[in-house]
Design a protein around this motif. Structure first.
Motif, PDB file in Angstrom:
ATOM      1  N   ALA A  58      10.512   9.977 -12.863  1.00  0.00           N
ATOM      2  CA  ALA A  58      10.688  11.362 -13.288  1.00  0.00           C
ATOM      3  C   ALA A  58      10.817  11.433 -14.801  1.00  0.00           C
ATOM      4  O   ALA A  58      11.543  10.644 -15.409  1.00  0.00           O
ATOM      5  N   SER A  59      10.119  12.380 -15.401  1.00  0.00           N
ATOM      6  CA  SER A  59      10.263  12.638 -16.830  1.00  0.00           C
ATOM      7  C   SER A  59      11.403  13.623 -17.015  1.00  0.00           C
ATOM      8  O   SER A  59      11.404  14.700 -16.402  1.00  0.00           O
ATOM      9  N   LEU A  60      12.375  13.266 -17.843  1.00  0.00           N
ATOM     10  CA  LEU A  60      13.536  14.112 -18.080  1.00  0.00           C
ATOM     11  C   LEU A  60      13.421  14.782 -19.445  1.00  0.00           C
ATOM     12  O   LEU A  60      12.535  14.471 -20.242  1.00  0.00           O
ATOM     13  N   THR A  61      14.343  15.688 -19.718  1.00  0.00           N
ATOM     14  CA  THR A  61      14.366  16.335 -21.021  1.00  0.00           C
ATOM     15  C   THR A  61      14.498  15.296 -22.117  1.00  0.00           C
ATOM     16  O   THR A  61      13.868  15.379 -23.173  1.00  0.00           O
ATOM     17  N   ASN A  71       0.849  -1.193   0.000  1.00  0.00           N
ATOM     18  CA  ASN A  71       0.000   0.000   0.000  1.00  0.00           C
ATOM     19  C   ASN A  71       0.882   1.240   0.000  1.00  0.00           C
ATOM     20  O   ASN A  71       1.823   1.333   0.815  1.00  0.00           O
ATOM     21  N   THR A  72       0.593   2.176  -0.876  1.00  0.00           N
ATOM     22  CA  THR A  72       1.421   3.379  -0.956  1.00  0.00           C
ATOM     23  C   THR A  72       0.576   4.643  -1.001  1.00  0.00           C
ATOM     24  O   THR A  72      -0.601   4.620  -1.361  1.00  0.00           O
ATOM     25  N   LEU A  73       1.210   5.756  -0.638  1.00  0.00           N
ATOM     26  CA  LEU A  73       0.668   7.096  -0.801  1.00  0.00           C
ATOM     27  C   LEU A  73       1.462   7.756  -1.916  1.00  0.00           C
ATOM     28  O   LEU A  73       2.684   7.627  -1.975  1.00  0.00           O
ATOM     29  N   ILE A  74       0.774   8.471  -2.799  1.00  0.00           N
ATOM     30  CA  ILE A  74       1.442   9.060  -3.967  1.00  0.00           C
ATOM     31  C   ILE A  74       1.573  10.567  -3.787  1.00  0.00           C
ATOM     32  O   ILE A  74       0.614  11.250  -3.431  1.00  0.00           O
ATOM     33  N   PHE A  75       2.768  11.072  -4.061  1.00  0.00           N
ATOM     34  CA  PHE A  75       3.036  12.507  -3.928  1.00  0.00           C
ATOM     35  C   PHE A  75       3.778  13.033  -5.160  1.00  0.00           C
ATOM     36  O   PHE A  75       4.467  12.294  -5.860  1.00  0.00           O
ATOM     37  N   ARG A  76       3.618  14.315  -5.376  1.00  0.00           N
ATOM     38  CA  ARG A  76       4.313  14.972  -6.483  1.00  0.00           C
ATOM     39  C   ARG A  76       4.986  16.242  -5.987  1.00  0.00           C
ATOM     40  O   ARG A  76       4.314  17.219  -5.656  1.00  0.00           O
ATOM     41  N   PRO A  77       6.319  16.267  -5.923  1.00  0.00           N
ATOM     42  CA  PRO A  77       7.029  17.491  -5.534  1.00  0.00           C
ATOM     43  C   PRO A  77       7.025  18.483  -6.689  1.00  0.00           C
ATOM     44  O   PRO A  77       7.055  18.092  -7.854  1.00  0.00           O
ATOM     45  N   LEU A  78       6.972  19.763  -6.361  1.00  0.00           N
ATOM     46  CA  LEU A  78       7.072  20.801  -7.377  1.00  0.00           C
ATOM     47  C   LEU A  78       8.548  21.136  -7.543  1.00  0.00           C
ATOM     48  O   LEU A  78       9.185  21.671  -6.640  1.00  0.00           O
ATOM     49  N   VAL A  79       9.101  20.785  -8.703  1.00  0.00           N
ATOM     50  CA  VAL A  79      10.524  20.986  -8.953  1.00  0.00           C
ATOM     51  C   VAL A  79      10.710  21.991 -10.076  1.00  0.00           C
ATOM     52  O   VAL A  79       9.814  22.224 -10.881  1.00  0.00           O
ATOM     53  N   GLN A  80      11.895  22.579 -10.112  1.00  0.00           N
ATOM     54  CA  GLN A  80      12.181  23.600 -11.116  1.00  0.00           C
ATOM     55  C   GLN A  80      12.407  22.961 -12.482  1.00  0.00           C
ATOM     56  O   GLN A  80      13.220  22.061 -12.641  1.00  0.00           O
ATOM     57  N   SER A  81      11.683  23.440 -13.474  1.00  0.00           N
ATOM     58  CA  SER A  81      11.865  22.913 -14.829  1.00  0.00           C
ATOM     59  C   SER A  81      13.049  23.609 -15.494  1.00  0.00           C
ATOM     60  O   SER A  81      13.527  24.634 -15.039  1.00  0.00           O
ATOM     61  N   GLY A  82      13.513  23.024 -16.593  1.00  0.00           N
ATOM     62  CA  GLY A  82      14.616  23.652 -17.314  1.00  0.00           C
ATOM     63  C   GLY A  82      15.623  22.656 -17.798  1.00  0.00           C
ATOM     64  O   GLY A  82      15.374  21.878 -18.716  1.00  0.00           O
ATOM     65  N   LYS A 133      11.267  17.984 -17.490  1.00  0.00           N
ATOM     66  CA  LYS A 133      10.422  18.507 -18.548  1.00  0.00           C
ATOM     67  C   LYS A 133       9.578  19.683 -18.083  1.00  0.00           C
ATOM     68  O   LYS A 133       9.387  20.658 -18.782  1.00  0.00           O
ATOM     69  N   GLU A 134       9.036  19.589 -16.899  1.00  0.00           N
ATOM     70  CA  GLU A 134       8.146  20.611 -16.393  1.00  0.00           C
ATOM     71  C   GLU A 134       8.178  20.610 -14.886  1.00  0.00           C
ATOM     72  O   GLU A 134       8.827  19.774 -14.258  1.00  0.00           O
ATOM     73  N   GLN A 135       7.476  21.559 -14.290  1.00  0.00           N
ATOM     74  CA  GLN A 135       7.537  21.710 -12.840  1.00  0.00           C
ATOM     75  C   GLN A 135       7.012  20.478 -12.112  1.00  0.00           C
ATOM     76  O   GLN A 135       7.517  20.105 -11.066  1.00  0.00           O
ATOM     77  N   GLU A 136       5.995  19.832 -12.661  1.00  0.00           N
ATOM     78  CA  GLU A 136       5.408  18.676 -11.995  1.00  0.00           C
ATOM     79  C   GLU A 136       5.710  17.402 -12.775  1.00  0.00           C
ATOM     80  O   GLU A 136       4.830  16.741 -13.294  1.00  0.00           O
ATOM     81  N   SER A 137       6.980  17.038 -12.879  1.00  0.00           N
ATOM     82  CA  SER A 137       7.362  15.881 -13.684  1.00  0.00           C
ATOM     83  C   SER A 137       7.833  14.701 -12.848  1.00  0.00           C
ATOM     84  O   SER A 137       8.252  13.691 -13.383  1.00  0.00           O
ATOM     85  N   VAL A 138       7.773  14.825 -11.526  1.00  0.00           N
ATOM     86  CA  VAL A 138       8.260  13.776 -10.635  1.00  0.00           C
ATOM     87  C   VAL A 138       7.100  13.209  -9.814  1.00  0.00           C
ATOM     88  O   VAL A 138       6.289  13.956  -9.273  1.00  0.00           O
ATOM     89  N   THR A 139       7.018  11.883  -9.722  1.00  0.00           N
ATOM     90  CA  THR A 139       6.000  11.227  -8.908  1.00  0.00           C
ATOM     91  C   THR A 139       6.684  10.249  -7.968  1.00  0.00           C
ATOM     92  O   THR A 139       7.595   9.518  -8.376  1.00  0.00           O
TER      93      THR A 139
END
Length: 256
Positions: free
Chosen positions: A232-235, A195-206, A210-216
Protein backbone atom coordinates in the motif's frame (compact mmCIF):
# COMPACT_ATOMS: atom_id res chain seq x y z
CA UNK A 1 2.14 5.71 10.50
CA UNK A 2 -1.45 6.24 11.69
CA UNK A 3 -3.98 3.45 11.26
CA UNK A 4 -1.64 1.07 9.42
CA UNK A 5 -2.54 -2.05 11.37
CA UNK A 6 -6.26 -1.24 11.37
CA UNK A 7 -6.27 -0.66 7.64
CA UNK A 8 -4.26 -3.78 6.94
CA UNK A 9 -6.83 -5.90 8.74
CA UNK A 10 -9.73 -4.07 7.13
CA UNK A 11 -8.26 -4.49 3.67
CA UNK A 12 -7.43 -8.16 4.23
CA UNK A 13 -10.82 -8.87 5.75
CA UNK A 14 -12.55 -7.35 2.65
CA UNK A 15 -10.32 -8.92 -0.02
CA UNK A 16 -9.36 -12.41 1.02
CA UNK A 17 -11.69 -14.49 -1.08
CA UNK A 18 -11.80 -16.73 -4.11
CA UNK A 19 -12.17 -20.49 -4.06
CA UNK A 20 -12.68 -23.37 -6.41
CA UNK A 21 -16.36 -24.13 -6.93
CA UNK A 22 -17.85 -26.25 -4.11
CA UNK A 23 -14.48 -26.46 -2.35
CA UNK A 24 -14.48 -24.72 1.07
CA UNK A 25 -11.64 -22.20 1.16
CA UNK A 26 -11.28 -22.29 4.97
CA UNK A 27 -12.12 -24.34 8.01
CA UNK A 28 -12.10 -24.15 11.78
CA UNK A 29 -8.51 -24.07 12.98
CA UNK A 30 -7.14 -21.93 10.16
CA UNK A 31 -4.51 -19.49 11.44
CA UNK A 32 -2.61 -16.91 9.40
CA UNK A 33 0.15 -14.62 10.64
CA UNK A 34 1.53 -11.63 8.71
CA UNK A 35 4.55 -9.45 9.20
CA UNK A 36 4.27 -5.78 8.27
CA UNK A 37 7.10 -3.53 7.22
CA UNK A 38 7.26 0.19 6.64
CA UNK A 39 8.85 1.40 3.38
CA UNK A 40 10.13 -2.11 2.70
CA UNK A 41 12.69 -2.47 5.50
CA UNK A 42 11.46 -1.35 8.96
CA UNK A 43 9.29 -3.92 10.76
CA UNK A 44 6.06 -2.18 11.71
CA UNK A 45 4.06 -4.92 13.40
CA UNK A 46 2.11 -8.15 12.99
CA UNK A 47 -1.43 -9.28 12.19
CA UNK A 48 -3.20 -12.58 12.82
CA UNK A 49 -6.40 -13.96 11.30
CA UNK A 50 -7.94 -17.09 12.82
CA UNK A 51 -11.10 -19.22 12.57
CA UNK A 52 -12.90 -21.28 15.22
CA UNK A 53 -16.34 -22.82 15.58
CA UNK A 54 -18.94 -21.47 18.00
CA UNK A 55 -22.71 -21.22 18.52
CA UNK A 56 -25.17 -18.30 18.72
CA UNK A 57 -28.80 -18.85 19.68
CA UNK A 58 -28.55 -22.52 18.81
CA UNK A 59 -26.96 -21.88 15.40
CA UNK A 60 -23.55 -23.15 14.43
CA UNK A 61 -21.31 -20.25 13.46
CA UNK A 62 -17.73 -19.48 12.66
CA UNK A 63 -16.03 -17.20 15.17
CA UNK A 64 -13.26 -15.31 13.38
CA UNK A 65 -10.70 -12.93 14.85
CA UNK A 66 -8.41 -10.35 13.32
CA UNK A 67 -5.70 -8.99 15.60
CA UNK A 68 -3.02 -6.43 14.81
CA UNK A 69 -0.32 -4.65 16.77
CA UNK A 70 2.80 -2.56 16.26
CA UNK A 71 6.24 -3.77 17.37
CA UNK A 72 9.91 -2.82 17.48
CA UNK A 73 10.90 0.80 16.97
CA UNK A 74 7.47 1.72 15.59
CA UNK A 75 5.86 0.84 18.92
CA UNK A 76 8.08 3.37 20.69
CA UNK A 77 6.31 6.32 19.12
CA UNK A 78 3.02 4.85 17.89
CA UNK A 79 1.36 1.95 19.67
CA UNK A 80 -1.44 -0.02 18.02
CA UNK A 81 -3.61 -2.75 19.49
CA UNK A 82 -6.57 -3.76 17.31
CA UNK A 83 -9.06 -6.59 17.69
CA UNK A 84 -11.90 -7.48 15.32
CA UNK A 85 -14.30 -10.39 15.83
CA UNK A 86 -17.09 -11.71 13.64
CA UNK A 87 -19.63 -14.48 14.23
CA UNK A 88 -21.27 -15.59 10.99
CA UNK A 89 -23.44 -18.43 9.69
CA UNK A 90 -21.42 -21.44 8.55
CA UNK A 91 -23.64 -22.17 5.55
CA UNK A 92 -24.58 -18.70 4.33
CA UNK A 93 -21.68 -16.63 5.73
CA UNK A 94 -24.07 -13.92 6.90
CA UNK A 95 -22.91 -12.01 10.01
CA UNK A 96 -24.78 -12.21 13.30
CA UNK A 97 -22.37 -10.35 15.58
CA UNK A 98 -19.40 -8.06 14.93
CA UNK A 99 -17.02 -6.67 17.54
CA UNK A 100 -14.44 -3.96 17.04
CA UNK A 101 -12.03 -2.76 19.74
CA UNK A 102 -9.07 -0.64 18.63
CA UNK A 103 -6.49 1.63 20.21
CA UNK A 104 -4.19 3.40 17.76
CA UNK A 105 -2.03 6.01 19.37
CA UNK A 106 -4.94 7.20 21.50
CA UNK A 107 -7.54 6.88 18.73
CA UNK A 108 -10.03 4.44 20.24
CA UNK A 109 -13.19 2.65 19.15
CA UNK A 110 -15.13 -0.04 20.98
CA UNK A 111 -18.33 -1.14 19.29
CA UNK A 112 -20.48 -4.26 19.10
CA UNK A 113 -22.95 -4.68 16.24
CA UNK A 114 -25.78 -7.25 16.29
CA UNK A 115 -27.61 -8.08 13.04
CA UNK A 116 -31.33 -8.91 13.33
CA UNK A 117 -32.59 -10.60 10.15
CA UNK A 118 -36.24 -10.56 11.21
CA UNK A 119 -36.36 -6.76 11.35
CA UNK A 120 -33.35 -6.09 9.09
CA UNK A 121 -32.03 -3.79 11.78
CA UNK A 122 -28.46 -3.60 13.06
CA UNK A 123 -28.10 -2.68 16.74
CA UNK A 124 -24.82 -0.89 17.48
CA UNK A 125 -23.46 -0.43 21.00
CA UNK A 126 -20.80 2.29 21.19
CA UNK A 127 -18.91 1.93 24.48
CA UNK A 128 -16.70 4.98 23.90
CA UNK A 129 -19.49 7.43 23.07
CA UNK A 130 -21.80 5.57 25.49
CA UNK A 131 -24.75 5.47 23.13
CA UNK A 132 -26.69 2.88 21.14
CA UNK A 133 -27.86 3.16 17.53
CA UNK A 134 -30.18 1.18 15.28
CA UNK A 135 -29.59 1.17 11.52
CA UNK A 136 -31.51 -0.57 8.73
CA UNK A 137 -29.54 -2.94 6.50
CA UNK A 138 -30.01 -5.33 3.61
CA UNK A 139 -27.62 -8.03 2.39
CA UNK A 140 -24.43 -6.74 4.01
CA UNK A 141 -21.20 -8.18 5.33
CA UNK A 142 -19.07 -6.90 8.18
CA UNK A 143 -15.33 -6.38 7.75
CA UNK A 144 -14.31 -9.92 8.70
CA UNK A 145 -17.27 -11.84 7.30
CA UNK A 146 -16.66 -10.23 3.89
CA UNK A 147 -13.17 -11.64 3.94
CA UNK A 148 -14.43 -15.20 4.34
CA UNK A 149 -17.57 -14.76 2.24
CA UNK A 150 -15.53 -13.64 -0.77
CA UNK A 151 -13.01 -16.44 -0.39
CA UNK A 152 -15.76 -18.95 -1.07
CA UNK A 153 -16.95 -17.30 -4.29
CA UNK A 154 -16.18 -18.84 -7.67
CA UNK A 155 -14.07 -16.33 -9.60
CA UNK A 156 -12.56 -18.72 -12.11
CA UNK A 157 -14.11 -16.80 -15.00
CA UNK A 158 -12.99 -13.32 -13.94
CA UNK A 159 -11.38 -11.28 -16.70
CA UNK A 160 -8.74 -8.59 -16.29
CA UNK A 161 -10.31 -5.31 -15.17
CA UNK A 162 -13.51 -6.94 -13.89
CA UNK A 163 -14.75 -5.91 -10.45
CA UNK A 164 -16.29 -7.80 -7.53
CA UNK A 165 -18.82 -5.80 -5.53
CA UNK A 166 -20.51 -6.07 -2.14
CA UNK A 167 -21.92 -3.85 0.61
CA UNK A 168 -19.92 -3.62 3.81
CA UNK A 169 -21.32 -2.54 7.18
CA UNK A 170 -18.91 -0.59 9.40
CA UNK A 171 -19.37 2.13 12.04
CA UNK A 172 -23.16 2.32 11.61
CA UNK A 173 -22.90 2.83 7.85
CA UNK A 174 -23.10 0.75 4.69
CA UNK A 175 -20.19 1.19 2.29
CA UNK A 176 -20.14 -0.03 -1.33
CA UNK A 177 -16.96 -2.02 -1.86
CA UNK A 178 -15.24 -2.89 -5.14
CA UNK A 179 -12.34 -5.18 -5.89
CA UNK A 180 -10.65 -5.05 -9.29
CA UNK A 181 -8.94 -8.09 -10.82
CA UNK A 182 -5.53 -7.12 -12.28
CA UNK A 183 -4.23 -10.46 -13.54
CA UNK A 184 -1.89 -13.27 -12.50
CA UNK A 185 1.74 -13.41 -11.35
CA UNK A 186 4.28 -15.89 -9.99
CA UNK A 187 5.97 -14.34 -6.95
CA UNK A 188 8.85 -15.37 -4.69
CA UNK A 189 7.95 -15.92 -1.03
CA UNK A 190 9.58 -17.46 2.02
CA UNK A 191 7.67 -20.63 1.14
CA UNK A 192 8.99 -20.71 -2.44
CA UNK A 193 7.51 -19.55 -5.73
CA UNK A 194 3.71 -19.25 -5.68
CA UNK A 195 1.11 -18.66 -8.39
CA UNK A 196 -1.01 -15.68 -7.39
CA UNK A 197 -4.01 -13.64 -8.51
CA UNK A 198 -3.63 -9.87 -8.19
CA UNK A 199 -6.42 -7.61 -6.96
CA UNK A 200 -6.83 -3.95 -6.14
CA UNK A 201 -9.48 -2.82 -3.63
CA UNK A 202 -10.96 0.64 -4.07
CA UNK A 203 -10.24 2.42 -0.79
CA UNK A 204 -11.03 5.91 0.42
CA UNK A 205 -8.19 8.37 -0.13
CA UNK A 206 -7.33 11.11 2.33
CA UNK A 207 -5.81 10.68 5.75
CA UNK A 208 -3.67 7.64 5.06
CA UNK A 209 -3.73 6.40 1.48
CA UNK A 210 -2.39 8.43 -1.41
CA UNK A 211 -5.30 7.73 -3.71
CA UNK A 212 -8.33 5.54 -4.14
CA UNK A 213 -6.40 2.77 -5.87
CA UNK A 214 -3.22 2.64 -3.79
CA UNK A 215 -3.46 -0.92 -2.44
CA UNK A 216 -2.44 -4.11 -4.28
CA UNK A 217 -2.98 -7.63 -2.96
CA UNK A 218 -1.59 -10.97 -4.16
CA UNK A 219 -3.82 -14.00 -3.42
CA UNK A 220 -2.71 -17.63 -3.68
CA UNK A 221 -4.13 -19.19 -6.84
CA UNK A 222 -5.24 -22.40 -5.13
CA UNK A 223 -8.34 -23.61 -3.29
CA UNK A 224 -7.41 -21.66 -0.11
CA UNK A 225 -7.27 -18.22 -1.75
CA UNK A 226 -5.29 -16.64 1.07
CA UNK A 227 -3.52 -13.28 0.78
CA UNK A 228 0.20 -13.85 0.66
CA UNK A 229 1.39 -10.30 -0.02
CA UNK A 230 -0.01 -6.76 0.23
CA UNK A 231 1.49 -3.42 -0.70
CA UNK A 232 0.00 0.00 0.00
CA UNK A 233 1.19 3.50 -0.83
CA UNK A 234 0.69 5.79 2.16
CA UNK A 235 0.72 9.55 2.53
CA UNK A 236 4.28 9.13 3.79
CA UNK A 237 6.16 6.00 2.72
CA UNK A 238 4.59 2.62 2.01
CA UNK A 239 3.33 -0.41 3.91
CA UNK A 240 4.01 -4.03 3.01
CA UNK A 241 2.50 -7.17 4.55
CA UNK A 242 3.66 -10.72 3.84
CA UNK A 243 2.44 -14.10 5.03
CA UNK A 244 4.87 -15.23 7.71
CA UNK A 245 3.31 -18.40 9.09
CA UNK A 246 0.18 -20.51 8.63
CA UNK A 247 -1.56 -23.62 9.91
CA UNK A 248 -4.88 -25.43 9.66
CA UNK A 249 -5.54 -24.71 5.98
CA UNK A 250 -8.54 -26.44 4.45
CA UNK A 251 -6.64 -27.34 1.28
CA UNK A 252 -3.03 -27.98 0.18
CA UNK A 253 -0.91 -24.86 -0.19
CA UNK A 254 0.34 -25.11 -3.77
CA UNK A 255 3.91 -24.01 -4.48
CA UNK A 256 6.01 -24.31 -7.63
Amino acid sequence: MKKKTLLLIAIFTTTLFLAQEKTPAFQSGEWLRYKMSYSGFLRAGSAILEVDESEINGKKVYHTKGKGWTSGMIKWFFQVEDLYESYFDQAETKPYLFKRKINEGGYKKHRITSFNYHSNQAYIQDFIAQKDTTVAFSNVQDVLSSFYFLRNQDVSNLTKGEEIKLDMFLDSQVYPFKLKFLGEEVIKTKFGKVNTLIFRPLVQSGRVFKEQESVTIWITDDANKIPIKMKASLTVGSLRAELEEYKGLANPFKKL
